[in-house]
Design an enzyme around this catalytic site. Structure first.
Site, PDB file in Angstrom:
ATOM      1  N   TRP A  59      56.143   4.768  80.250  1.00  0.00           N
ATOM      2  CA  TRP A  59      56.257   5.611  79.051  1.00  0.00           C
ATOM      3  C   TRP A  59      56.780   4.802  77.867  1.00  0.00           C
ATOM      4  CZ3 TRP A  59      61.145   8.500  77.628  1.00  0.00           C
ATOM      5  CH2 TRP A  59      60.945   9.297  76.499  1.00  0.00           C
ATOM      6  N   HIS A 130      49.694   6.732  81.601  1.00  0.00           N
ATOM      7  CA  HIS A 130      51.093   6.348  81.797  1.00  0.00           C
ATOM      8  C   HIS A 130      51.884   7.507  82.401  1.00  0.00           C
ATOM      9  CE1 HIS A 130      53.500   8.686  78.875  1.00  0.00           C
ATOM     10  NE2 HIS A 130      52.345   8.811  78.232  1.00  0.00           N
ATOM     11  N   CYS A 131      52.982   7.139  83.061  1.00  0.00           N
ATOM     12  CA  CYS A 131      54.011   8.096  83.468  1.00  0.00           C
ATOM     13  C   CYS A 131      55.335   7.501  83.000  1.00  0.00           C
ATOM     14  CB  CYS A 131      53.967   8.361  84.973  1.00  0.00           C
ATOM     15  SG  CYS A 131      53.983   6.883  86.014  1.00  0.00           S
ATOM     16  N   PHE A 132      56.433   7.790  83.654  1.00  0.00           N
ATOM     17  CA  PHE A 132      57.706   7.252  83.156  1.00  0.00           C
ATOM     18  C   PHE A 132      57.823   5.758  83.449  1.00  0.00           C
ATOM     19  CE2 PHE A 132      62.130   6.437  82.545  1.00  0.00           C
ATOM     20  CZ  PHE A 132      62.567   7.377  81.629  1.00  0.00           C
ATOM     21  N   SER A 138      50.923   7.837  87.311  1.00  0.00           N
ATOM     22  CA  SER A 138      49.802   7.200  86.610  1.00  0.00           C
ATOM     23  C   SER A 138      48.912   6.448  87.586  1.00  0.00           C
ATOM     24  CB  SER A 138      50.326   6.249  85.534  1.00  0.00           C
ATOM     25  OG  SER A 138      51.225   5.299  86.087  1.00  0.00           O
TER      26      SER A 138
END
Length: 330
Positions: A59, A130-132, A138
């Protein structure tokens, strides 16, 4: 293509800290403090090109890229439990509200994410997922896309990603769902047994976690067995209770101890004749034959141990001694 041993999940401890960080962000705008809550290698902040024009990042990196228009990212897919608040045109951004947890149903998003990625790539545009931390949610969504696009299994897709982004770590729950996706030939339909039984096992997980019966249960209609299949019939009145399509398989826990490996139960998925009993809302109870009312079994939403010592959850059980298993002839 790389084999299964080419990748192994890493950074498993990150998953819980990611949930904590995203929870913190729900009540605070201190982005940097949230990022500091998750300790992962700086390399995971890199932008990784997984295939032509398809990227994965954290992220933090996604936020920096879209704010500077660096790398020419055109479309962004965000997989986070909170709104990522990216400065991206609405028509070029898809936010899927997904938690990195052991109970999250990520399968339900595969079709939507696949279409978004495919649309962006069809325009020769660059798409970022994306993720964190860029290691679990993701990766799972990109793996699902690659599996369907290339007719790959789960290990092939993850090995491909790991070669381009070292340190990926989809949680165990997401790995199971990717494998169900492959077993269902990249389709999600309740008529497909692997998907149906995965949903069924989620009922048990819900009952254990919440100490109550799941509110929405899908029931199969009682159908006669096809040629070569088993049909379970009430021993007393011959009522057809189920076909082998709706048997929930399990393996004896100790195959070397014969006295305990002989299963005395048939475990079933929810079938329409069970509905009146199961909708009483009890965590456990008994099944009577819907035709002659003789006792034929029992149920425990939170699971039970079969006579073979294997734990089955949820457990909708028919006693083998109360039914005849008849193989349907062609």
């Amino acid at each position: 293509m790389s084999n299964k041993s080419a990748w192994q999940p890493q950074f498993d401890e990150i998953h819980s800290s990611v949930q904590e960080a995203e929870g913190f962000l729900q009540s605070s705008n201190d982005v940097q403090k949230a990022i500091d809550e998750v300790h992962y290698p700086d390399s995971l902040n890199d932008l990784s090109e997984i295939s032509k024009n398809l990227y994965i990042s954290s992220w933090k990196t996604a936020s920096e890229l879209v704010s500077t228009s660096d790398k020419g990212i055109d479309y962004t897919l965000s997989a986070m439990s909170i709104n990522p608040n990216l400065s991206v045109p609405e028509q070029q951004h898809l936010w899927l509200q997904i938690e990195d947890s052991s109970s999250q149903n990520i399968l339900q998003y595969f079709e939507k994410s696949n279409k978004f990625i495919a649309f962006a790539l069809s325009k020769n545009a660059k798409v970022l997922v994306h993720c964190f931390a860029g290691i679990s949610r993701s990766v799972t969504l990109v793996a699902a896309y690659l599996m369907k696009e290339n007719n790959w299994n789960t290990e092939e897709a993850l090995s491909h990603i790991n070669e381009r982004r070292s340190g990926i770590s989809p949680n165990a729950n997401f790995l199971r769902q990717l494998r169900v996706y492959f077993e269902c030939n990249y389709q999600l339909d309740r008529s497909l047994r692997p998907y149906r039984q995965w949903l069924f096992r989620r009922y048990g997980d819900f009952a254990v976690l919440n100490t109550r019966v799941p509110s929405e249960v899908a029931y199969a209609e009682t159908v006669r067995a096809r040629a070569g299949q088993l049909e379970l019939r009430c021993k007393k009145c011959r009522f057809v209770l189920a076909s082998s399509d709706y048997l929930v398989s399990h393996e004896p826990k100790d195959e070397n101890n014969y006295s305990h490996t002989r299963c005395t139960h048939y475990f079933l998925e929810p079938i329409r004749w069970m509905q009146p009993e199961l909708e009483l809302g009890n965590l456990e109870g008994r099944f009577d034959c819907p035709k002659c009312n003789s006792k034929i079994g029992s149920y425990k939403w939170q699971g039970l141990q079969c006579s073979c010592l294997q734990w089955v959850c949820p457990a909708l059980s028919i006693l083998q001694s109360r039914v005849d298993a008849v193989r349907k002839l062609g």
